[in-house]
Design a protein around this motif. Structure first.
Motif, short mmCIF file in Angstrom:
data_model
loop_
_atom_site.label_atom_id
_atom_site.label_comp_id
_atom_site.label_asym_id
_atom_site.label_seq_id
_atom_site.Cartn_x
_atom_site.Cartn_y
_atom_site.Cartn_z
N UNK A 187 -14.43 -0.39 3.66
CA UNK A 187 -14.60 0.28 4.95
C UNK A 187 -13.73 -0.32 6.04
N UNK A 188 -13.27 -1.55 5.85
CA UNK A 188 -12.42 -2.19 6.85
C UNK A 188 -10.98 -1.67 6.82
N UNK A 189 -10.63 -0.87 5.80
CA UNK A 189 -9.25 -0.41 5.66
C UNK A 189 -8.84 0.47 6.83
N UNK A 190 -9.70 1.40 7.20
CA UNK A 190 -9.37 2.31 8.31
C UNK A 190 -9.09 1.58 9.60
N UNK A 191 -9.98 0.68 10.06
CA UNK A 191 -9.68 -0.08 11.28
C UNK A 191 -8.40 -0.90 11.19
N UNK A 192 -8.14 -1.50 10.02
CA UNK A 192 -6.91 -2.29 9.87
C UNK A 192 -5.67 -1.41 10.04
N UNK A 315 -5.06 -6.38 17.02
CA UNK A 315 -6.36 -7.02 16.79
C UNK A 315 -7.47 -6.40 17.60
N UNK A 316 -7.19 -6.09 18.85
CA UNK A 316 -8.22 -5.47 19.70
C UNK A 316 -8.59 -4.08 19.18
N UNK A 317 -7.58 -3.30 18.80
CA UNK A 317 -7.84 -1.97 18.27
C UNK A 317 -8.66 -2.04 16.99
N UNK A 318 -8.31 -2.97 16.13
CA UNK A 318 -9.04 -3.17 14.87
C UNK A 318 -10.50 -3.49 15.14
N UNK A 329 -17.33 -11.43 13.44
CA UNK A 329 -16.07 -11.88 14.02
C UNK A 329 -15.16 -12.53 12.99
N UNK A 330 -15.74 -13.21 11.99
CA UNK A 330 -14.90 -13.85 10.97
C UNK A 330 -14.16 -12.80 10.14
N UNK A 331 -14.88 -11.78 9.73
CA UNK A 331 -14.24 -10.71 8.95
C UNK A 331 -13.20 -9.99 9.80
N UNK A 332 -13.54 -9.78 11.08
CA UNK A 332 -12.57 -9.14 11.97
C UNK A 332 -11.32 -9.99 12.12
N UNK A 333 -11.50 -11.31 12.23
CA UNK A 333 -10.33 -12.18 12.33
C UNK A 333 -9.46 -12.13 11.10
N UNK A 388 -7.41 -12.03 18.70
CA UNK A 388 -7.90 -10.89 19.48
C UNK A 388 -9.03 -10.18 18.76
N UNK A 389 -8.91 -10.00 17.45
CA UNK A 389 -9.95 -9.30 16.69
C UNK A 389 -11.24 -10.10 16.66
N UNK A 390 -11.14 -11.40 16.45
CA UNK A 390 -12.34 -12.24 16.39
C UNK A 390 -13.06 -12.27 17.73
N UNK A 391 -12.32 -12.45 18.81
CA UNK A 391 -12.96 -12.54 20.14
C UNK A 391 -13.56 -11.18 20.51
#
Length: 398
Positions: A187-192, A315-318, A329-333, A388-391
């Motif tokens: 599911x993380x593919x789309x945001x990436x 990163x922010x968009x993701x 936040x870890x997965x987002x980072x 940016x993604x983690x924060x």
């Protein structure tokens, strides 16, 4: 022409209108022909309008069509051998236009023929791409001549890659195959992927801003070169049109400058933050954006922020697209790191496509080094995107 195929009423057996699909093969062939015919007609018309402004009479209808056909081939990666040597520099804005037309044709083919199943949809994309390659080969034979010999292998390979990617994208989007493929991935593919797209658009916008500032700073140089090459309306308008077609190429060169390796215009001119070497360059007004002295301009140092800013946007968009089930936040980072690496790969491909040659010898290579540029952007954008993604994700879940 192509869009009309999807809107034509079709009669059923009872005499009324029915949604009976059109034959897939013939629809794909008609769509490919419509893209080439419409694109070449618009390009030839633009060249013809410029030619009519020439006080000497211009090159006439035949010359305008011939020049339009050669530009069409250059945009698809072919090379032209002229008196000064091989020219292999694709005007990327025209390349984007061809890809947009083929993608739209793919969507129209799916709507008009309604292919049943994945195999039929893939076949539709294959027929559309194959027809475009055949038309490109025919055009290469028509415009080939002693003054500008067309490299047929590059024409076939370039048109095949471009049409396969564009037609496949259009057919995949309209038929739902692309969405189905994405649904099978995490599911993380789309945001990436959305983050990569946002970062790429940001990087290109910033690079074009750098080009605009550099040209504005040396507007007198642009006017001088334009005046020497063609002071009449035809010359100025034609050079302006050529510069517009090459703007994405200039953005690709700025990507190399922003990443660190810099870019070259032949063997005598190199521009980077480590130093500037100036040599003879082709008399193209767009080259007025080059530095006037050996000193590294302040704008070159300012451009170093482009990879970081693109990574922050990615990163922010993701992270903003992440949901609770996608992770914290870890997965987002980690997703930000992946987005930055993919952004570097895409930028490397863009820089590769934006470069080429403008002749033999000293002008055998024009552009930035794609591998070094891609690696540098991947490293810088990956770190920025991860932070940016983690924060952003941490603040959203707090």
């Amino acid at each position: 022409m192509v869009s009309l195929l999807a809107r034509l009423p079709r009669s059923g057996r009872d005499g009324g209108e029915a949604a009976r699909p059109l034959p897939l093969v013939w629809t794909a062939l008609a769509a490919a022909g419509a893209v080439s015919a419409a694109g070449l007609a618009v390009l030839a018309l633009a060249v013809g309008v410029v030619s009519t402004l020439d006080p000497t009479g211009g090159s006439g209808v035949g010359g305008s069509v011939l020049l339009a056909g050669r530009l069409w081939l250059l945009a698809q990666g072919t090379d032209l051998t002229v008196a000064s040597g091989p020219i292999a520099l694709a005007p990327l804005l025209l390349t984007i236009g061809i890809a947009w037309g083929l993608a739209g044709a793919g969507r129209v083919v799916v709507r008009a023929s309604a292919p049943s199943g994945a195999r039929a949809a893939i076949g539709a994309a294959g027929v559309l791409a194959g027809a475009h390659v055949v038309l490109t080969a025919v055009l290469a034979f028509v415009v080939d001549g002693p003054g500008a010999e067309v490299g047929l292998p590059r024409a076939l390979l370039g048109s095949a890659l471009l049409s396969a990617a564009a037609a496949g994208w259009g057919v995949g989007r309209e038929s739902g195959l692309l969405d189905a493929a994405l649904d099978r991935l995490p599911t993380q593919t789309g945001p990436v992927l959305r983050g990569v797209l946002a970062g790429l658009l940001t990087a290109l916008a910033l690079c074009l801003a750098v080009v605009a500032v550099a040209l504005a700073a040396d507007a007198d140089g642009y006017a001088a070169v334009s005046g020497r090459l063609g002071g009449a309306g035809a010359g100025a308008l034609g050079l302006l049109g050529l510069c517009v077609l090459l703007l994405p190429n200039a953005a690709g060169a700025v990507l190399g400058l922003a990443a660190g390796p810099g870019f070259s215009v032949g063997s005598g001119t190199l521009v980077s933050v480590h130093g500037v070497t100036l040599g003879p360059v082709p008399a193209l007004p767009l080259f007025a954006a080059l530095p006037d002295t050996q000193a590294v301009p302040l704008l070159a140092f300012a451009s170093q922020a482009v990879p970081v800013l693109a990574g922050l946007v990615a990163g922010r968009t993701l992270a903003r697209r992440f949901s609770a089930r996608d992770g914290g936040s870890v997965v987002a980072g980690l997703g930000g790191v992946l987005a930055g690496v993919l952004l570097g790969v895409v930028c490397g491909v863009l820089v590769w496509a934006a470069g080429g040659s403008l002749g033999d010898g000293a002008l055998a290579h024009v552009g930035a080094p794609p591998v070094a540029t891609g690696v540098a952007i991947a490293a810088q954008a990956g770190i920025a995107a991860a932070l940016a993604a983690a924060v952003t994700r941490w603040r959203a879940s707090a």
